[in-house]
Design a protein around this motif. Structure first.
Motif, PDB file in Angstrom:
ATOM      1  N   ALA A  72      23.465  28.278 -52.091  1.00 53.09           N
ATOM      2  CA  ALA A  72      23.545  28.623 -50.666  1.00 53.09           C
ATOM      3  C   ALA A  72      22.172  28.664 -50.005  1.00 53.09           C
ATOM      4  CB  ALA A  72      24.285  29.945 -50.473  1.00 53.09           C
ATOM      5  N   PRO A  73      21.191  29.387 -50.569  1.00 52.63           N
ATOM      6  CA  PRO A  73      19.871  29.350 -49.931  1.00 52.63           C
ATOM      7  C   PRO A  73      19.226  27.966 -49.980  1.00 52.63           C
ATOM      8  CG  PRO A  73      19.799  30.637 -51.964  1.00 52.63           C
ATOM      9  CD  PRO A  73      21.233  30.395 -51.645  1.00 52.63           C
ATOM     10  N   ALA A  74      19.492  27.196 -51.048  1.00 52.20           N
ATOM     11  CA  ALA A  74      18.936  25.843 -51.128  1.00 52.20           C
ATOM     12  C   ALA A  74      19.496  24.968 -50.005  1.00 52.20           C
ATOM     13  CB  ALA A  74      19.247  25.223 -52.489  1.00 52.20           C
ATOM     14  N   GLU A 127      25.191  30.571 -41.283  1.00 57.02           N
ATOM     15  CA  GLU A 127      26.571  30.836 -41.682  1.00 57.02           C
ATOM     16  C   GLU A 127      26.718  30.723 -43.196  1.00 57.02           C
ATOM     17  OE1 GLU A 127      31.082  28.983 -41.031  1.00 57.02           O
ATOM     18  OE2 GLU A 127      29.397  28.261 -39.821  1.00 57.02           O
ATOM     19  N   LEU A 128      26.130  29.680 -43.776  1.00 58.63           N
ATOM     20  CA  LEU A 128      26.199  29.498 -45.226  1.00 58.63           C
ATOM     21  C   LEU A 128      25.576  30.657 -45.977  1.00 58.63           C
ATOM     22  CD1 LEU A 128      25.255  25.797 -46.101  1.00 58.63           C
ATOM     23  CD2 LEU A 128      27.376  26.998 -46.658  1.00 58.63           C
ATOM     24  N   LEU A 129      24.380  31.039 -45.559  1.00 56.05           N
ATOM     25  CA  LEU A 129      23.673  32.110 -46.251  1.00 56.05           C
ATOM     26  C   LEU A 129      24.383  33.443 -46.075  1.00 56.05           C
ATOM     27  CD1 LEU A 129      21.182  32.514 -47.994  1.00 56.05           C
ATOM     28  CD2 LEU A 129      19.863  32.966 -45.925  1.00 56.05           C
ATOM     29  N   ALA A 130      24.903  33.705 -44.881  1.00 58.31           N
ATOM     30  CA  ALA A 130      25.581  34.976 -44.619  1.00 58.31           C
ATOM     31  C   ALA A 130      26.936  35.049 -45.316  1.00 58.31           C
ATOM     32  CB  ALA A 130      25.763  35.164 -43.117  1.00 58.31           C
ATOM     33  N   HIS A 131      27.575  33.880 -45.512  1.00 59.26           N
ATOM     34  CA  HIS A 131      28.891  33.842 -46.142  1.00 59.26           C
ATOM     35  C   HIS A 131      28.804  34.060 -47.637  1.00 59.26           C
ATOM     36  CE1 HIS A 131      32.611  31.911 -47.749  1.00 59.26           C
ATOM     37  NE2 HIS A 131      33.143  32.503 -46.705  1.00 59.26           N
ATOM     38  N   ARG A 141      17.837  43.273 -50.237  1.00 60.39           N
ATOM     39  CA  ARG A 141      17.278  41.933 -50.444  1.00 60.39           C
ATOM     40  C   ARG A 141      18.125  40.870 -49.768  1.00 60.39           C
ATOM     41  NH1 ARG A 141      13.670  40.277 -55.540  1.00 60.39           N
ATOM     42  NH2 ARG A 141      12.037  41.812 -55.183  1.00 60.39           N
ATOM     43  N   TYR A 142      19.424  41.077 -49.708  1.00 62.62           N
ATOM     44  CA  TYR A 142      20.298  40.114 -49.051  1.00 62.62           C
ATOM     45  C   TYR A 142      19.965  40.014 -47.563  1.00 62.62           C
ATOM     46  CZ  TYR A 142      24.602  37.764 -47.684  1.00 62.62           C
ATOM     47  OH  TYR A 142      25.515  36.889 -47.176  1.00 62.62           O
ATOM     48  N   VAL A 143      19.788  41.169 -46.918  1.00 65.16           N
ATOM     49  CA  VAL A 143      19.390  41.168 -45.508  1.00 65.16           C
ATOM     50  C   VAL A 143      17.997  40.556 -45.348  1.00 65.16           C
ATOM     51  CG1 VAL A 143      18.827  42.641 -43.530  1.00 65.16           C
ATOM     52  CG2 VAL A 143      20.866  43.106 -44.894  1.00 65.16           C
ATOM     53  N   GLU A 144      17.113  40.830 -46.307  1.00 68.08           N
ATOM     54  CA  GLU A 144      15.764  40.265 -46.253  1.00 68.08           C
ATOM     55  C   GLU A 144      15.805  38.744 -46.325  1.00 68.08           C
ATOM     56  OE1 GLU A 144      11.475  40.005 -46.368  1.00 68.08           O
ATOM     57  OE2 GLU A 144      12.974  41.323 -45.484  1.00 68.08           O
ATOM     58  N   MET A 145      16.732  38.192 -47.083  1.00 68.81           N
ATOM     59  CA  MET A 145      16.853  36.740 -47.162  1.00 68.81           C
ATOM     60  C   MET A 145      17.202  36.149 -45.795  1.00 68.81           C
ATOM     61  SD  MET A 145      18.807  36.383 -50.847  1.00 68.81           S
ATOM     62  CE  MET A 145      18.932  34.587 -50.828  1.00 68.81           C
ATOM     63  N   LEU A 146      18.106  36.792 -45.083  1.00 71.75           N
ATOM     64  CA  LEU A 146      18.458  36.335 -43.744  1.00 71.75           C
ATOM     65  C   LEU A 146      17.261  36.450 -42.800  1.00 71.75           C
ATOM     66  CD1 LEU A 146      21.980  37.992 -43.527  1.00 71.75           C
ATOM     67  CD2 LEU A 146      21.526  35.544 -43.607  1.00 71.75           C
TER      68      LEU A 146
END
Length: 299
Positions: A72-74, A127-131, A141-146
Motif C-alpha cells: 500500500a505505501p509503495a 485512499e489506498l494508504l488510509a484503507h 505510526r499509522y497516522v504519521e505515515m499519512l
C-alpha cells in the motif's frame, strides 16, 4: 533501453510486484468515467523506474517487514509521483510532450483530462494508504505515515519545489538555493518513500534519522544525475526531451557548478548515503544498490 535493466534480480522482482499492485489499485479502464480512468492508467502503467516504491520495499525489508505489508505505501508513493509528472508536463508548467518514451498524458488525452487524472491519482494514493488499516503498526505510526505522505506533496514538498522551480527560470541560483529547490521538488517524495517503509516496519527512531540522511542524499544525487543526463543523454535513451532544461534557461547543477564539479558532487552525495546506512550491514543491501543506481543510471 529498459530503465530497469541496470538493477539486480531482487529489485526487478520488486518492480514486478509493484506493477501488479498498481494495476490492481487503479480503476478498470472500461468503467465510467472511461476517459478519466484511461488517462490515470496511462500515466501510471507506462513504464518507469519505480524508484520510489523500491525505496519503500528496501527500507521495510531492512527491518524485516514483508512485501505484502509494504504494497500500500509503495503504491501510494508511485501514484503521487505519477500525478506530479502529469502536472509537471502541462503547458503551464514544464510544457513537455515526451515522458517515459511516450507522448505525455495531456498530449494523448487533452489538458483538462490530464489535470483531472493527476487530481484523481493524488486522491487515490491517500485512499489506498488510509484503507490499508491492517498494517500491524501502532495507530500513532499509522497516522504519521499519512502525515509524511501529505507533507511530501504540499507547499513544503513537491508543490513548493515546483513553485521555486518556476520562479527560478532565467535566474542564477546559488548551490544552496538549487539544492533546497530540489530537496522539495524531487527529494521530498524520495525521503517520504524511505520513511514510509521504515514506519511500516516499526523501525526504531535512531534508524529513522539515519534513513532520512540516506534519503536526503539519494534524492539530491538523483537530481544531479538527472541534470547531467539532460546535457549528455539522448531523448531516445532517457525517455524525455534531452537538453530541455538548458533551452528553458532553468538552473541546473552543471549550469551552476560545471559538469566536472557536478560529477564530484554526485560522488560525495552517494558516499554520504552509503555512510548513513552502513550500520545496517547486509540488511541495507537493497538500499545500497538503489543509492548506486540513482547515481549511475543511464535514463
Amino acid at each position: 533501453m529498459n530503465p530497469n535493466s541496470e538493477l539486480g534480480q531482487a529489485l526487478k522482482s520488486l518492480i514486478a510486484r509493484a506493477d501488479e499492485a498498481l494495476t490492481r489499485s487503479l480503476p478498470p479502464e472500461d468503467s465510467s468515467p472511461v476517459e478519466l480512468h484511461r488517462a490515470m492508467r496511462y500515466a501510471v502503467l507506462g513504464g518507469g523506474k519505480r524508484l520510489r516504491p523500491l525505496l519503500v520495499y528496501a527500507a521495510g525489508h531492512a527491518f524485516g517487514e514483508s512485501s505484502s505489508r509494504l504494497d500500500a505505501p509503495a503504491c501510494a508513493v508511485e501514484l503521487i509521483h505519477a500525478y506530479s509528472l502529469v502536472h509537471d508536463d502541462l503547458p503551464a508548467m514544464d510544457d513537455d510532450a515526451l515522458r517515459r518514451g511516450r507522448p505525455t498524458c495531456h498530449i494523448v488525452f487533452g489538458e483538462a483530462m490530464a489535470i483531472l487524472a493527476g487530481d484523481a491519482l493524488q486522491a487515490l494514493a491517500f485512499e489506498l494508504l488510509a484503507h490499508d488499516v491492517d498494517q500491524g503498526v501502532s495507530p500513532t505510526r499509522y497516522v504519521e505515515m499519512l502525515r509524511v505522505l501529505g507533507r511530501a506533496c504540499g507547499a513544503e514538498g513537491m508543490a513548493g519545489g515546483q513553485a521555486l522551480d518556476l520562479a527560478a527560470v532565467g535566474r542564477r541560483l546559488s548551490l544552496d538555493e538549487l539544492e533546497n529547490m530540489h530537496a522539495c521538488k524531487t527529494g521530498a517524495l524520495i525521503r517520504a518513500s524511505v520513511r514510509l517503509g521504515a514506519l511500516a516496519s516499526e523501525a526504531p527512531d535512531d534508524a529513522l534519522e539515519a534513513l532520512d540522511r540516506y534519503a536526503h542524499a539519494v534524492g539530491l544525487a538523483f537530481q544531479v544525475r538527472d541534470d547531467i543526463l539532460d546535457v549528455e543523454g539522448e531523448s531516445s535513451v532517457i525517455g524525455k526531451t534531452a537538453g530541455k532544461d538548458a533551452a528553458a534557461d532553468k538552473p541546473t547543477f552543471p549550469s551552476i557548478i560545471g559538469m566536472d564539479a557536478s560529477r564530484e558532487h554526485l560522488a560525495r552525495l552517494t558516499a554520504d548515503a552509503l555512510e548513513a546506512i552502513a550500520p545496517l550491514g547486509e540488511r541495507g543491501a537493497l538500499l545500497e544498490e538503489l543509492a548506486r543506481y540513482a547515481a549511475a543510471r543511464q535514463r
